[in-house]
Design a protein around this motif. Structure first.
Motif, PDB file in Angstrom:
ATOM      1  N   THR A  16       0.830  -1.198   0.000  1.00 23.70           N
ATOM      2  CA  THR A  16       0.000   0.000   0.000  1.00 23.70           C
ATOM      3  C   THR A  16       0.866   1.250   0.000  1.00 23.70           C
ATOM      4  N   VAL A  17       0.529   2.194  -0.869  1.00 24.29           N
ATOM      5  CA  VAL A  17       1.204   3.488  -0.921  1.00 24.29           C
ATOM      6  C   VAL A  17       0.342   4.509  -0.184  1.00 24.29           C
ATOM      7  N   PHE A  18       0.947   5.265   0.711  1.00 20.95           N
ATOM      8  CA  PHE A  18       0.260   6.298   1.479  1.00 20.95           C
ATOM      9  C   PHE A  18       0.727   7.675   1.007  1.00 20.95           C
ATOM     10  N   PHE A  19      -0.134   8.645   1.171  1.00 17.17           N
ATOM     11  CA  PHE A  19       0.285  10.038   1.046  1.00 17.17           C
ATOM     12  C   PHE A  19       0.685  10.489   2.439  1.00 17.17           C
ATOM     13  N   ASP A  20       1.975  10.785   2.634  1.00 19.97           N
ATOM     14  CA  ASP A  20       2.495  11.170   3.944  1.00 19.97           C
ATOM     15  C   ASP A  20       2.607  12.687   4.049  1.00 19.97           C
ATOM     16  N   LEU A  21       2.113  13.211   5.142  1.00 19.16           N
ATOM     17  CA  LEU A  21       2.272  14.625   5.475  1.00 19.16           C
ATOM     18  C   LEU A  21       3.047  14.675   6.787  1.00 19.16           C
ATOM     19  N   GLY A  53      10.506  -2.235  -9.371  1.00 22.89           N
ATOM     20  CA  GLY A  53       9.115  -2.345  -9.782  1.00 22.89           C
ATOM     21  C   GLY A  53       8.205  -2.357  -8.570  1.00 22.89           C
ATOM     22  N   LEU A  54       7.110  -1.613  -8.643  1.00 19.45           N
ATOM     23  CA  LEU A  54       6.160  -1.519  -7.532  1.00 19.45           C
ATOM     24  C   LEU A  54       4.781  -1.941  -8.004  1.00 19.45           C
ATOM     25  N   VAL A  55       4.178  -2.878  -7.270  1.00 18.43           N
ATOM     26  CA  VAL A  55       2.811  -3.310  -7.523  1.00 18.43           C
ATOM     27  C   VAL A  55       1.945  -2.750  -6.402  1.00 18.43           C
ATOM     28  N   ALA A  56       1.066  -1.825  -6.741  1.00 13.67           N
ATOM     29  CA  ALA A  56       0.233  -1.166  -5.730  1.00 13.67           C
ATOM     30  C   ALA A  56      -1.048  -0.667  -6.376  1.00 13.67           C
ATOM     31  N   GLY A  57      -2.037  -0.403  -5.542  1.00 11.13           N
ATOM     32  CA  GLY A  57      -3.268   0.214  -6.003  1.00 11.13           C
ATOM     33  C   GLY A  57      -3.226   1.708  -5.739  1.00 11.13           C
ATOM     34  N   PHE A  58      -3.741   2.488  -6.678  1.00  2.16           N
ATOM     35  CA  PHE A  58      -3.811   3.938  -6.537  1.00  2.16           C
ATOM     36  C   PHE A  58      -5.264   4.374  -6.746  1.00  2.16           C
ATOM     37  N   SER A  69       4.276  -0.190 -14.046  1.00  2.24           N
ATOM     38  CA  SER A  69       3.511  -0.829 -15.116  1.00  2.24           C
ATOM     39  C   SER A  69       2.619  -1.957 -14.611  1.00  2.24           C
ATOM     40  N   HIS A  70       2.912  -2.478 -13.430  1.00  2.00           N
ATOM     41  CA  HIS A  70       2.090  -3.544 -12.865  1.00  2.00           C
ATOM     42  C   HIS A  70       1.138  -3.029 -11.780  1.00  2.00           C
ATOM     43  N   SER A  71       1.097  -1.718 -11.592  1.00  2.00           N
ATOM     44  CA  SER A  71       0.173  -1.115 -10.621  1.00  2.00           C
ATOM     45  C   SER A  71      -1.142  -0.777 -11.312  1.00  2.00           C
ATOM     46  N   ARG A  72      -2.183  -0.514 -10.508  1.00  2.00           N
ATOM     47  CA  ARG A  72      -3.511  -0.199 -11.054  1.00  2.00           C
ATOM     48  C   ARG A  72      -4.117   0.975 -10.308  1.00  2.00           C
TER      49      ARG A  72
END
Length: 387
Positions: A25-30, A72-77, A99-102
């Motif tokens: 999981t990718v987070f937006f960090d503040l 390479g990063l596989v994550a949902g956005f 390229s493998h993220s969605r």
């Protein structure tokens, strides 16, 4: 920052094969830094610093890419503006392969607020699970890679062990654990290490999972589980055993003034992977990882605090100058890290740090991330023409 070439000194490039693959999981960090006093209920505190940065699994992705690993990063956005910024930052600025993220409609980006003070940080997070399970997001055949970094402390990686398919294809699996929020320290985590090449917990986690009372005892227990066992001890350095080479090593940490420790462990792991893929001796791998982590904590912002080769080159120059001036310990440090100097590129390049606002991508090419919109840049940029 310049894009890495098709061949990096992490080893010979292979067509369609990445150096390292990550999924999560990718987070937006503040991130807020520089507190005059801790925030309390009913009060308002003004801080000296603030920055925006990709977070979560992006900490590892950026740290790896900045060290020259084809990542390479596989994550949902999601479909929000935060996701637009994250995709562009990772793909165009940091050259992470997405390229493998969605991207998913009607799903918003998880957000974390980090309060960094007194050498540590507190986190406040809001978010929802990715619309599809992680194993489904990765797919039946993960991207081919020389290595994989996975958090086996995350139940998703144990319930949907996509990384085992990578291991079966020849990838070296580097596992981490993270803190058990329930503090059960169950044996299922150690059982999940089967097939992993390395395990890199911190000393508190290592002792808790192995039911031991010292980092040395924990390391001995973990060495029975994986070929490369590493225990990090913060300011006390790191110790490791590599049964595949018969090496043992222990290195001290570098004394630095820490601003934000977010992502330091991820930077350590990425540097360890890079040294392993290069075939470095164990002591060199630990020293390089400790150096990169030390450079990371001197900046705030998690992922964007990770050092690039320009930072490493600056550190070498500063240490060389200190040695020439006769400062205590500088000459010894240079001698211990001489192997690093041999790998600094002739043109190491620079990296961007976390900024107080979401930066405008005025110098970026049109996005290549699937589903990521291309946003026009205003012809009049007030930063260039203050009138």
């Amino acid at each position: 920052m310049n894009a890495p070439s098709a061949t990096t000194d992490a080893g010979p490039a292979e067509p369609d094969r990445l150096d390292v693959v990550l999924a999560g999981t990718v987070f937006f960090d503040l991130v807020f830094t520089g507190f005059p006093q801790p925030p309390a209920l009913g009060t308002e505190v003004f801080t000296d610093g603030m920055g925006c940065s990709p977070g979560g699994i992006a900490n590892l992705a950026v740290a790896s890419a900045r060290l020259g690993l084809r990542t390479g990063l596989v994550a949902g956005f999601g479909d929000d503006l935060y996701a637009d910024w994250l995709c562009r930052t990772l793909a165009e600025q940091e050259h992470v392969d997405l390229s493998h993220s969605r991207r998913f409609d009607h799903w918003h980006t998880p957000v974390t607020v980090s309060l960094a003070r007194e050498g540590d940080r507190s986190l406040i997070t809001h978010g929802h699970p990715t619309p599809v399970p992680l194993d489904e997001l990765v797919g039946p055949q993960p991207p081919e890679s020389r290595a994989v970094i996975v958090d086996v402390g995350d139940p998703r990686h144990r319930e949907d062990p996509w990384w085992r398919r990578s291991a079966a294809s020849g990838s070296l699996v580097f596992a981490d654990a993270g803190w058990d929020p329930d503090e059960r320290w169950g044996s299922e985590l150690l059982d999940a290490l089967e097939g992993c090449h390395a395990f890199t917990p911190n000393c508190a986690e290592a002792m808790a999972y192995t039911r031991t009372s010292s980092p040395e005892q924990a390391l001995a227990a973990l060495a029975d589980r994986v070929p490369l066992a590493v225990v990090t001890c913060g300011r006390d350095g790191a110790l490791a055993v590599d049964s595949s080479t018969g090496e043992r090593a222990r290195v001290p940490s570098l004394e630095v003034a820490a601003i934000d420790t977010t992502g330091a462990g991820d930077t350590f792991a990425s540097a360890l992977v890079r040294g392993t893929l290069l075939g470095w001796p164990l002591e060199h791998r630990l020293r390089f990882a400790s150096l990169c982590a030390a450079l990371a904590v001197q900046n705030f912002g998690g992922a964007l605090a990770a050092p690039g080769w320009g930072d490493i080159a600056d550190w070498w120059t500063a240490t060389s100058n200190a040695a020439a001036e006769g400062r205590p310990g500088a000459a010894e440090t240079l001698a211990r890290y001489a192997f690093v100097h041999e790998h600094i590129p002739a043109q190491p390049g620079r990296v961007r740090r976390a900024e107080a606002t979401i930066a405008r991508f005025s110098d970026a090419a049109p996005s290549t991330v699937p589903g990521s919109p291309t946003l026009p840049v205003p012809e009049h940029d007030p930063r260039k023409d203050p009138s």
